[in-house]
Motif scaffolding. Structure first.
Motif, mmCIF file in Angstrom:
data_model
loop_
_atom_site.group_PDB
_atom_site.id
_atom_site.type_symbol
_atom_site.label_atom_id
_atom_site.label_comp_id
_atom_site.label_asym_id
_atom_site.label_seq_id
_atom_site.Cartn_x
_atom_site.Cartn_y
_atom_site.Cartn_z
ATOM 1 N N GLU A 12 13.976 -61.444 7.338
ATOM 2 C CA GLU A 12 14.230 -61.375 8.771
ATOM 3 C C GLU A 12 14.837 -62.678 9.288
ATOM 4 O OE1 GLU A 12 11.803 -60.073 12.768
ATOM 5 O OE2 GLU A 12 10.856 -61.533 11.443
ATOM 6 N N ALA A 126 22.991 -60.139 5.594
ATOM 7 C CA ALA A 126 22.222 -59.176 4.808
ATOM 8 C C ALA A 126 22.634 -59.198 3.345
ATOM 9 C CB ALA A 126 22.396 -57.775 5.398
ATOM 10 N N LYS A 164 17.439 -55.401 6.876
ATOM 11 C CA LYS A 164 17.927 -56.512 7.699
ATOM 12 C C LYS A 164 19.198 -56.107 8.435
ATOM 13 C CE LYS A 164 19.339 -61.342 7.725
ATOM 14 N NZ LYS A 164 18.403 -61.663 8.836
ATOM 15 N N ILE A 173 10.750 -54.292 7.670
ATOM 16 C CA ILE A 173 11.408 -54.700 6.419
ATOM 17 C C ILE A 173 10.413 -54.633 5.264
ATOM 18 C CG2 ILE A 173 12.496 -56.615 5.189
ATOM 19 C CD1 ILE A 173 13.673 -57.541 7.862
#
Length: 457
Positions: A12, A126, A164, A173
């Motif tokens: 995150e 990501a 993400k 997540i």
């Protein structure tokens, strides 16, 4: 916090701004390389079959397919992942006990970013997370020797990166990663013995499942919170004990990945450089070869040289050819290259290459093995019928982490692979979109990729 929660907190928080200038440059090189490899595979028979099935199944038109059309994000992840994996020409990461291909995550991350309405910056953040998780788990938790495929660690990476890209918080997540990691522990038989299409489709499937796990988590579906350390979890059942302090991780692992120079399994790259060096030496005559002797490191011998993963002198298909060091050496010595052309069905079964691959002898060398993965040592001797011996030794190649591929060289490879399916202007546009990935919407790239032809021009 459980271990998966710690991983999720890292995912995150991670941001493209964490990348050093060199890491960001190499990540962009990987994106260009992976998309070029994907475009180059677009007319392959298995890819056509997958595209046909995708069209039959339909799906919410939420993510773009390379070559046009839209479908649900998990199906786009599978199709675009199959494209980037099919030629076996993508990047790799070498850990002491494991090898993987972090670019396998690109198709899923691209689909997730587009589905979420994200930017180029979101996509790069990501994707860098996928590279970091995939490679670090391979460092400390190899599974190949225990009979599991390297896609196993990838399930954690793909799910975390897709979650993400979807903009999920750390709690969701963690659930995505727990679901994907629990459910996707693949067998190494994927890459042993007589190889099937699944060799090139195993990771696209893992990425698809990581994407779907992230979508489930986005709706509040939970997964086993002790997937790593729990009773009958990943550590106890498969990997054994290991430790990663996710709070101390960065996004620099992309710099440790390597890009293929030759269209061949990664552990062959330095040996193929040696073969081409010999072929260029004065007096060398490919048709007069009597014997080929290669000393290499144990991982290359085990996976592609006829060691623990089966005889590599029985070669009938592309999947067998690109994982056969005898075949690849024979093709390099005869043709002066190992590219897409060397995997045409008629080339694979031709008498000259089939006869020569049977003359190849491969042995592992303990001193070479001790230098892997920091080097990829290969010592090659080729003896002609008159007794003349040619020799070449190589320790790395262009694209290895001690000689990283430049953007310009990556562009040359991209152009070579994509040219049959794109115009000059479209290649310039795709490369330009990648080069400028930032705060603009990722649809600038996906819209360009939709205009790639599925037929050779």
């Amino acid at each position: 916090m459980t271990e998966v929660q710690q991983l999720a907190a890292f995912a995150e928080a991670a941001d493209e701004s964490w990348l050093s200038d060199e890491a960001r440059e190499q990540l962009l090189v990987r994106v260009l390389d992976t998309i070029g490899v994907a475009i180059g595979a677009i007319d392959a028979a298995p890819v056509r079959a997958i595209r046909e099935l995708t069209a039959e199944l339909g799906g919410s038109p939420a993510a773009t397919l390379i070559g046009g059309g839209r479908t649900s994000p998990e199906r786009a992840a599978f199709y675009n992942g199959a494209l980037s994996r099919y030629l076996d020409y993508m990047d790799s990461y070498l850990a002491p006990g494991e090898t993987n291909h972090p670019s396998d995550n690109l198709g899923a991350v691209l689909a997730a970013t587009e589905y979420a309405g994200g930017t180029g910056r979101d996509f790069l953040s990501a994707l860098a997370v996928a590279y970091q998780i995939h490679t670090r788990l391979s460092d400390v938790a190899p599974v190949r020797a225990k009979g599991f495929d390297h896609t196993t660690q990838g399930a954690y990476a793909a799910a975390a990166a897709c979650a993400k890209a979807l903009g999920l918080d750390a709690g969701r997540i963690a659930n995505a990663v727990a679901i994907a990691g629990t459910a996707n522990n693949a067998l190494r038989v994927t890459r042993t013995g007589n190889l099937s299409h699944w060799k090139g489709l195993a990771y696209p499937n893992t990425a698809k499942e990581g994407m779907f796990a992230a979508l489930l988590a986005s709706k509040g579906i939970t997964g086993p919170e002790a997937v790593f350390e729990g009773n009958k979890g990943f550590k106890e059942t498969i990997a054994g004990d290991f430790t990663i302090d996710w709070s101390a991780e960065d996004l620099e692992q992309v710099r440790r990945t390597i890009v293929k120079k030759h269209n061949a399994e990664i552990h062959s790259q330095s040996a193929l450089d040696a073969a081409l060096d010999i072929r260029a030496q004065d007096g060398f005559t490919p048709r007069a070869i009597a014997a080929v002797r290669l000393k290499t490191f144990d991982v290359a011998f085990s996976i592609i040289g006829g060691g623990e993963e089966g005889d590599k002198r029985i070669v009938r298909t592309k999947e067998e050819a690109d994982h056969s060091l005898p075949y690849m050496l024979a093709a390099a010595l005869l043709d002066g290259q190992v590219g897409v052309e060397q995997y045409a069905p008629e080339r694979i079964v031709a008498d000259d290459v089939q006869d020569l691959l049977k003359k190849v002898e491969i042995t592992p060398d303990a001193t070479f093995s001790a230098r892997f993965p920091e080097q990829m040592p290969a010592d090659l001797e080729v003896e002609l019928a008159d007794g003349t011996v040619f020799r070449s030794s190589q320790n790395s190649y262009e694209g290895f982490h001690d000689d990283p591929l430049s953007w310009d060289r990556a562009r040359e490879k991209f152009d070579r692979l994509a040219a049959p399916f794109t115009s000059d202007d479209l290649r310039d546009e795709i490369a330009g979109q990648i080069r400028q990935l930032g705060d603009g919407p990722i649809t600038g790239l996906t819209h360009a990729l939709a205009r790639v032809s599925t037929e050779r021009g």
